[in-house]
Design a protein around this motif. Structure first.
Motif, PDB file in Angstrom:
ATOM      1  N   ASP A  36       3.384  -2.486  24.995  1.00 22.38           N
ATOM      2  CA  ASP A  36       4.753  -2.969  24.836  1.00 22.38           C
ATOM      3  C   ASP A  36       4.747  -4.276  24.044  1.00 22.38           C
ATOM      4  O   ASP A  36       5.583  -4.482  23.161  1.00 22.38           O
ATOM      5  N   LYS A  37       3.799  -5.117  24.333  1.00 17.52           N
ATOM      6  CA  LYS A  37       3.661  -6.385  23.604  1.00 17.52           C
ATOM      7  C   LYS A  37       3.315  -6.113  22.135  1.00 17.52           C
ATOM      8  O   LYS A  37       3.862  -6.747  21.233  1.00 17.52           O
ATOM      9  N   CYS A  38       2.435  -5.150  21.885  1.00 15.59           N
ATOM     10  CA  CYS A  38       2.058  -4.786  20.513  1.00 15.59           C
ATOM     11  C   CYS A  38       3.269  -4.256  19.750  1.00 15.59           C
ATOM     12  O   CYS A  38       3.439  -4.538  18.564  1.00 15.59           O
ATOM     13  N   ARG A  39       4.120  -3.481  20.419  1.00 14.78           N
ATOM     14  CA  ARG A  39       5.329  -2.933  19.794  1.00 14.78           C
ATOM     15  C   ARG A  39       6.187  -4.054  19.220  1.00 14.78           C
ATOM     16  O   ARG A  39       6.733  -3.937  18.117  1.00 14.78           O
ATOM     17  N   VAL A  40       6.271  -5.162  19.938  1.00 18.12           N
ATOM     18  CA  VAL A  40       7.096  -6.297  19.515  1.00 18.12           C
ATOM     19  C   VAL A  40       6.365  -7.166  18.494  1.00 18.12           C
ATOM     20  O   VAL A  40       6.922  -7.543  17.464  1.00 18.12           O
ATOM     21  N   GLU A  41       5.085  -7.456  18.751  1.00 12.39           N
ATOM     22  CA  GLU A  41       4.343  -8.416  17.928  1.00 12.39           C
ATOM     23  C   GLU A  41       3.689  -7.794  16.699  1.00 12.39           C
ATOM     24  O   GLU A  41       3.431  -8.503  15.728  1.00 12.39           O
ATOM     25  N   ASN A  42       3.370  -6.503  16.741  1.00 12.12           N
ATOM     26  CA  ASN A  42       2.715  -5.855  15.608  1.00 12.12           C
ATOM     27  C   ASN A  42       3.262  -4.435  15.446  1.00 12.12           C
ATOM     28  O   ASN A  42       2.559  -3.456  15.674  1.00 12.12           O
ATOM     29  N   PRO A  43       4.544  -4.322  15.053  1.00  9.15           N
ATOM     30  CA  PRO A  43       5.177  -3.000  14.986  1.00  9.15           C
ATOM     31  C   PRO A  43       4.478  -2.042  14.020  1.00  9.15           C
ATOM     32  O   PRO A  43       4.479  -0.827  14.250  1.00  9.15           O
ATOM     33  N   GLU A  44       3.858  -2.571  12.960  1.00  6.46           N
ATOM     34  CA  GLU A  44       3.161  -1.690  12.013  1.00  6.46           C
ATOM     35  C   GLU A  44       1.989  -0.976  12.699  1.00  6.46           C
ATOM     36  O   GLU A  44       1.839   0.252  12.591  1.00  6.46           O
ATOM     37  N   LEU A  45       1.170  -1.702  13.426  1.00  8.60           N
ATOM     38  CA  LEU A  45       0.051  -1.105  14.163  1.00  8.60           C
ATOM     39  C   LEU A  45       0.565  -0.149  15.238  1.00  8.60           C
ATOM     40  O   LEU A  45       0.056   0.958  15.402  1.00  8.60           O
ATOM     41  N   TYR A  46       1.587  -0.569  15.938  1.00  5.25           N
ATOM     42  CA  TYR A  46       2.168   0.243  17.009  1.00  5.25           C
ATOM     43  C   TYR A  46       2.652   1.587  16.444  1.00  5.25           C
ATOM     44  O   TYR A  46       2.310   2.655  16.965  1.00  5.25           O
ATOM     45  N   ASN A  47       3.426   1.558  15.373  1.00  3.73           N
ATOM     46  CA  ASN A  47       3.970   2.783  14.783  1.00  3.73           C
ATOM     47  C   ASN A  47       2.890   3.654  14.163  1.00  3.73           C
ATOM     48  O   ASN A  47       2.960   4.886  14.239  1.00  3.73           O
ATOM     49  N   ARG A  48       1.882   3.040  13.566  1.00  2.00           N
ATOM     50  CA  ARG A  48       0.752   3.803  13.000  1.00  2.00           C
ATOM     51  C   ARG A  48      -0.003   4.530  14.114  1.00  2.00           C
ATOM     52  O   ARG A  48      -0.389   5.684  13.965  1.00  2.00           O
ATOM     53  N   THR A  49      -0.167   3.849  15.242  1.00  2.00           N
ATOM     54  CA  THR A  49      -0.845   4.467  16.387  1.00  2.00           C
ATOM     55  C   THR A  49      -0.032   5.646  16.909  1.00  2.00           C
ATOM     56  O   THR A  49      -0.566   6.734  17.131  1.00  2.00           O
ATOM     57  N   SER A  53      -3.657   7.265  26.660  1.00  2.00           N
ATOM     58  CA  SER A  53      -3.030   5.946  26.499  1.00  2.00           C
ATOM     59  C   SER A  53      -1.628   5.957  27.088  1.00  2.00           C
ATOM     60  O   SER A  53      -0.811   6.804  26.735  1.00  2.00           O
ATOM     61  N   LEU A  54      -1.369   5.011  27.964  1.00  2.53           N
ATOM     62  CA  LEU A  54      -0.073   4.908  28.617  1.00  2.53           C
ATOM     63  C   LEU A  54       0.636   3.635  28.186  1.00  2.53           C
ATOM     64  O   LEU A  54       0.001   2.613  27.932  1.00  2.53           O
ATOM     65  N   GLU A  55       1.955   3.718  28.123  1.00  4.35           N
ATOM     66  CA  GLU A  55       2.758   2.526  27.842  1.00  4.35           C
ATOM     67  C   GLU A  55       3.670   2.278  29.037  1.00  4.35           C
ATOM     68  O   GLU A  55       4.237   3.209  29.591  1.00  4.35           O
ATOM     69  N   ARG A  56       3.745   1.027  29.418  1.00  8.76           N
ATOM     70  CA  ARG A  56       4.644   0.652  30.504  1.00  8.76           C
ATOM     71  C   ARG A  56       5.293  -0.673  30.129  1.00  8.76           C
ATOM     72  O   ARG A  56       4.714  -1.468  29.375  1.00  8.76           O
ATOM     73  N   PHE A  87      -0.617  10.332  17.172  1.00 13.38           N
ATOM     74  CA  PHE A  87      -0.603  11.154  18.382  1.00 13.38           C
ATOM     75  C   PHE A  87       0.223  12.413  18.149  1.00 13.38           C
ATOM     76  O   PHE A  87       1.302  12.353  17.551  1.00 13.38           O
ATOM     77  N   PRO A  88      -0.242  13.572  18.637  1.00  9.23           N
ATOM     78  CA  PRO A  88       0.499  14.823  18.426  1.00  9.23           C
ATOM     79  C   PRO A  88       1.962  14.781  18.881  1.00  9.23           C
ATOM     80  O   PRO A  88       2.832  15.318  18.208  1.00  9.23           O
ATOM     81  N   PHE A  89       2.263  14.132  20.006  1.00 11.46           N
ATOM     82  CA  PHE A  89       3.643  14.052  20.484  1.00 11.46           C
ATOM     83  C   PHE A  89       4.372  12.820  19.958  1.00 11.46           C
ATOM     84  O   PHE A  89       5.546  12.613  20.255  1.00 11.46           O
ATOM     85  N   GLY A  90       3.664  11.968  19.215  1.00  7.59           N
ATOM     86  CA  GLY A  90       4.298  10.797  18.615  1.00  7.59           C
ATOM     87  C   GLY A  90       4.709   9.724  19.597  1.00  7.59           C
ATOM     88  O   GLY A  90       5.596   8.914  19.304  1.00  7.59           O
ATOM     89  N   ARG A  91       4.072   9.695  20.749  1.00 10.41           N
ATOM     90  CA  ARG A  91       4.400   8.662  21.741  1.00 10.41           C
ATOM     91  C   ARG A  91       3.210   8.437  22.660  1.00 10.41           C
ATOM     92  O   ARG A  91       2.318   9.264  22.749  1.00 10.41           O
TER      93      ARG A  91
END
Length: 148
Positions: free
Chosen positions: A91-104, A82-85, A108-112
């Motif tokens: 990026d849109k999920c980070r803003v609109e649904n931070p709970e889901l974004y942070n849970r995801t 999974s890549l973020e750009r 991940f082993p590296f946390g990103r």
């Protein structure tokens, strides 16, 4: 449901590049990396056409590697996680649904998420002579996402 896959573009690209690569000296021959996705390495009901097509690219990579190895040509495939750009749907999920974004991210082993730059570095390695003993391989570059 009828699904058609067009795997001709990778084949046409490969056929178009075999001649120039074949004519180069062995020390300057470069591999031909392909891209697939991490979903192409697992099954998830219901059957999804994109991962199936990308799994075909992975198989094509192996077949082509076997066909051109005696000419000194190396063929490889990269499977990014999974890549973020900026501006992408993560990026849109980070803003609109931070709970889901942070849970995801927490899962991940590296946390990103990975970045396009992370994958570019893998491709640079595979395109270099440092990876001269690789051919027909699919390299999973997902920061450990699939370890779960």
């Amino acid at each position: 449901m009828i699904v058609a896959f067009d795997l001709e573009p990778p084949g046409l690209f490969s056929n178009a590049t075999v001649g120039p690569v074949r004519d180069a000296t062995v020390s300057t021959r470069r591999p031909r990396p392909r891209l697939a996705t991490s979903t192409s390495r697992s099954t998830t009901p219901p059957a999804r056409p994109v991962p199936t097509a990308k799994a075909a690219i992975m198989h094509f990579t192996q077949s082509q590697a076997a066909a051109v190895a005696k000419k000194g040509i190396r063929v490889k495939c990269v499977v990014p996680g999974s890549l973020e750009r900026p501006g992408g749907w993560k990026d849109k999920c980070r803003v609109e649904n931070p709970e889901l974004y942070n849970r995801t991210l927490a899962s991940f082993p590296f946390g990103r998420f990975g970045t396009p730059e992370d994958i570019a570095k893998v491709i640079l390695f595979l395109a270099s002579l440092l990876s001269g003993w690789f051919t027909g391989q699919t390299l999973l570059a997902d920061g450990g996402q699939t370890l779960q």
